[in-house]
Scaffold this active site. Structure first.
Site, PDB file in Angstrom:
ATOM      1  N   GLY B  10       0.852  -1.199   0.000  1.00 24.35           N
ATOM      2  CA  GLY B  10       0.000   0.000   0.000  1.00 24.35           C
ATOM      3  C   GLY B  10       0.876   1.233   0.000  1.00 24.35           C
ATOM      4  N   GLY B  12       0.755   4.516  -0.643  1.00 18.97           N
ATOM      5  CA  GLY B  12       0.056   5.789  -0.804  1.00 18.97           C
ATOM      6  C   GLY B  12       0.722   6.898  -0.004  1.00 18.97           C
ATOM      7  N   ALA B  13      -0.120   7.798   0.531  1.00 18.81           N
ATOM      8  CA  ALA B  13       0.371   8.991   1.227  1.00 18.81           C
ATOM      9  C   ALA B  13       1.210   8.622   2.442  1.00 18.81           C
ATOM     10  CB  ALA B  13      -0.813   9.852   1.647  1.00 18.81           C
ATOM     11  N   GLY B  15       2.401   4.948   3.296  1.00 20.32           N
ATOM     12  CA  GLY B  15       3.412   3.937   2.974  1.00 20.32           C
ATOM     13  C   GLY B  15       4.456   4.469   2.011  1.00 20.32           C
ATOM     14  N   ASN B 105      -4.891   2.980  10.863  1.00 17.94           N
ATOM     15  CA  ASN B 105      -5.762   3.535  11.891  1.00 17.94           C
ATOM     16  C   ASN B 105      -6.776   2.515  12.368  1.00 17.94           C
ATOM     17  OD1 ASN B 105      -4.829   6.226  12.101  1.00 17.94           O
ATOM     18  ND2 ASN B 105      -5.746   6.653  10.099  1.00 17.94           N
ATOM     19  N   LYS B 190      -4.918   7.313  19.807  1.00 13.23           N
ATOM     20  CA  LYS B 190      -5.140   7.790  18.431  1.00 13.23           C
ATOM     21  C   LYS B 190      -6.624   7.817  18.093  1.00 13.23           C
ATOM     22  CE  LYS B 190      -3.937   9.354  14.447  1.00 13.23           C
ATOM     23  NZ  LYS B 190      -3.535   8.638  13.260  1.00 13.23           N
ATOM     24  N   ASN B 194      -9.123  10.201  15.965  1.00 11.68           N
ATOM     25  CA  ASN B 194      -9.741   9.703  14.732  1.00 11.68           C
ATOM     26  C   ASN B 194     -11.260   9.618  14.805  1.00 11.68           C
ATOM     27  OD1 ASN B 194      -6.918   7.718  14.085  1.00 11.68           O
ATOM     28  ND2 ASN B 194      -7.754   9.194  12.646  1.00 11.68           N
ATOM     29  N   SER B 260      -8.451  11.770   6.332  1.00 13.38           N
ATOM     30  CA  SER B 260      -8.433  10.708   5.325  1.00 13.38           C
ATOM     31  C   SER B 260      -9.850  10.172   5.089  1.00 13.38           C
ATOM     32  CB  SER B 260      -7.511   9.574   5.769  1.00 13.38           C
ATOM     33  OG  SER B 260      -7.964   9.045   6.999  1.00 13.38           O
ATOM     34  N   GLU B 272     -13.180   3.956   6.354  1.00 12.53           N
ATOM     35  CA  GLU B 272     -12.697   3.000   7.353  1.00 12.53           C
ATOM     36  C   GLU B 272     -13.577   3.041   8.614  1.00 12.53           C
ATOM     37  OE1 GLU B 272      -8.408   4.559   6.988  1.00 12.53           O
ATOM     38  OE2 GLU B 272      -8.149   2.390   7.110  1.00 12.53           O
TER      39      GLU B 272
END
Lengths: 311, 311
Positions: B10, B12-13, B15, B105, B190, B194, B260, B272
């Site tokens: 993965g 993306g922004a 990884g 997350n 976290k 979130n 996100s 998610e």
């Protein structure tokens, strides 16, 4: 017995419909109009209704409350966000002792009327009505329509007789109306619909149908309805348990309809957040009772209302 | 000591950023790419970061997990909505005993990795990161960036040493990383950010700044943060009380940022919701603890997610 005279303060989808039906039945009905005054004073009111369509060519239309004569019954059908205007609008029609009939959603929405005429002269009522104003002086009533009302102050024989007379006149005018013993039960029962479905329809940008078709939205609606029901009980107002399931069932059967709060939101008008959510929250808090979901919905709506106001 | 080898599942922004920093520091880093494979395999990765901009021209890019060789550390940086793919993606890079480092997350997001390699080989971590992918192979990291991670299974000396080594390599690669004693504290802490800010930013179509600038939205955020904090305690996870105020304060100071979840929602990708809200709700319920506001937010997000899926 002489027919009572009426005034309608706020001649929109609700006040316009019921006022027109009373006028059609032969009552003098004085309508306070704002934007639609020019149209209605010359062209009258047009009603499309599941109870039968009709046109009322000659309407006692007023652009200002000051020209309304004293009447027996003044119906308050403004948005509650306009209730601060009642201190100026109610004195002319009520100045010879007429009663005020507050047909608004929410809780304690009679307060501003009480300040003008005293609580011994105030009725409050809820409408279970799907009706929209679709053009100047043009109202479309698509579903339901029942009025349930009662005395706001202490129960008195004089007001009980008066309430029964208003109810009989409404029924004679073909309005489905019922005079109830306990206004608090009527109001909390209506809140069991208004709080979840007005609120969620705005926050989730949803019709009642799409809410009822989704598992989680349906569970949430149910949880909010139960929270309102429990808060009523905590405030000493016993709404029958069966009302929980009936509220959901009626919503499932309802024709697709944009709630009044959603229409206000989409049209960037102030929403009735305080009358419908803020007042019940505060009343329940005075009884030490919390409604976390209703409070969350209130906070979400206050945020969205502020966003609209800042545009 | 020889530098460890890495794979990034993965890219993306998140990884892409951390993987590129490890590669820049001289590690072999194998990137699994999907849409961006063609671009990255020929043009490399471009990183704009508050920690310094750089371009990585030669990237070990893979269009499929099958070509990834066994590595020491496999970083899982997919969206959790893709975790069902891990059963196929993890075996190649982990087949010679490497560990899995789940940088996602939510709560219990390690479950699908545990099913492949066993919980004694899994680390979990949270990123406090504002980063977006702004084009093919092009990442913009605008704020924060710290990784805090820990062992998912029973604490063991072997895994503690391994975790410290990964942490040292990340730090040597100029990534702000911290190896923590207690992953559960990291995860719940976290979640205190979130759950309210991912959730409300979607439901209220709001940036974190506009939420913090509104009295009621700020009160609601605070109430949700406290609900998550209390649920952690009910589950035996003691997050320091000070984290409540720090969470609000950090959000006030944060640069305007689309969470996100909001980006997923606006781009009509699955959100998610289960990892971030559903799993914590279910874990708390097993301890007999309710989170009414979090549950309401979950139900609202499930509704909106379903609306997106049905478009």
């Amino acid at each position: 017995m002489k027919k009572q005279t009426y005034a309608v303060i706020g001649s929109g989808a609700l006040g316009g419909l019921y006022g027109a039906m009373l006028a059609r039945a032969g009552h003098d009905v004085h309508f306070l109009l704002h934007r639609d005054y020019g149209h209605v004073s010359t062209q009258g009111l047009t009603i499309e209704s599941i109870w039968g369509d009709f046109h009322l060519p000659n309407v006692l239309a007023h652009p200002s409350a000051d020209t309304i004569p004293p009447v027996d019954v003044t119906i308050v059908a403004l948005k509650t966000t306009q209730n601060h205007l009642l201190v100026d609008l109610l004195p002319p029609p009520t100045r010879e002792g007429g009663v005020v009939f507050v047909l608004q959603n929410g809780l304690d929405v009679e307060q501003q009327s009480v300040e003008v005429v005293g609580k011994e002269r105030v009725f409050g009522g809820c409408c279970f009505l799907c009706s929209n104003k679709i053009g100047p002086g043009h109202i479309r009533h698509i579903d339901f329509g029942k009025i349930v009302f009662g005395q706001y102050g202490e129960i008195s024989d004089v007001m009980t007789d008066k309430g029964k007379r208003i109810c009989a006149e409404l029924n004679a005018a073909e309005v489905d109306a019922q005079f109830a013993d306990d206004l608090a039960v009527v109001r909390w029962r209506k809140l069991m619909w208004n709080i979840p479905f007005n609120g969620l329809s705005v926050v989730l940008n949803a019709s009642t149908k799409s809410l009822m078709d989704n598992v989680e939205a349906c569970q949430l609606s149910d949880a909010i309805i139960r929270e309102v029901h429990a808060a009523a009980a905590a405030c000493g107002v016993e709404v029958p348990d069966a009302a929980i399931e009936i509220t959901l069932e009626n919503t499932r059967k309802m024709k697709p309809y944009d709630s009044s709060m959603r229409l206000d939101y989409l049209n960037k008008r102030p929403m009735e957040v305080e009358a419908i959510l803020g007042n019940p929250l505060r009343v329940a808090q005075t009884f030490g009772h919390e409604m976390p979901r209703v409070e969350m919905l209130y906070q979400q709506l206050k945020y969205l209302d502020a966003c609209n106001a800042n545009l």
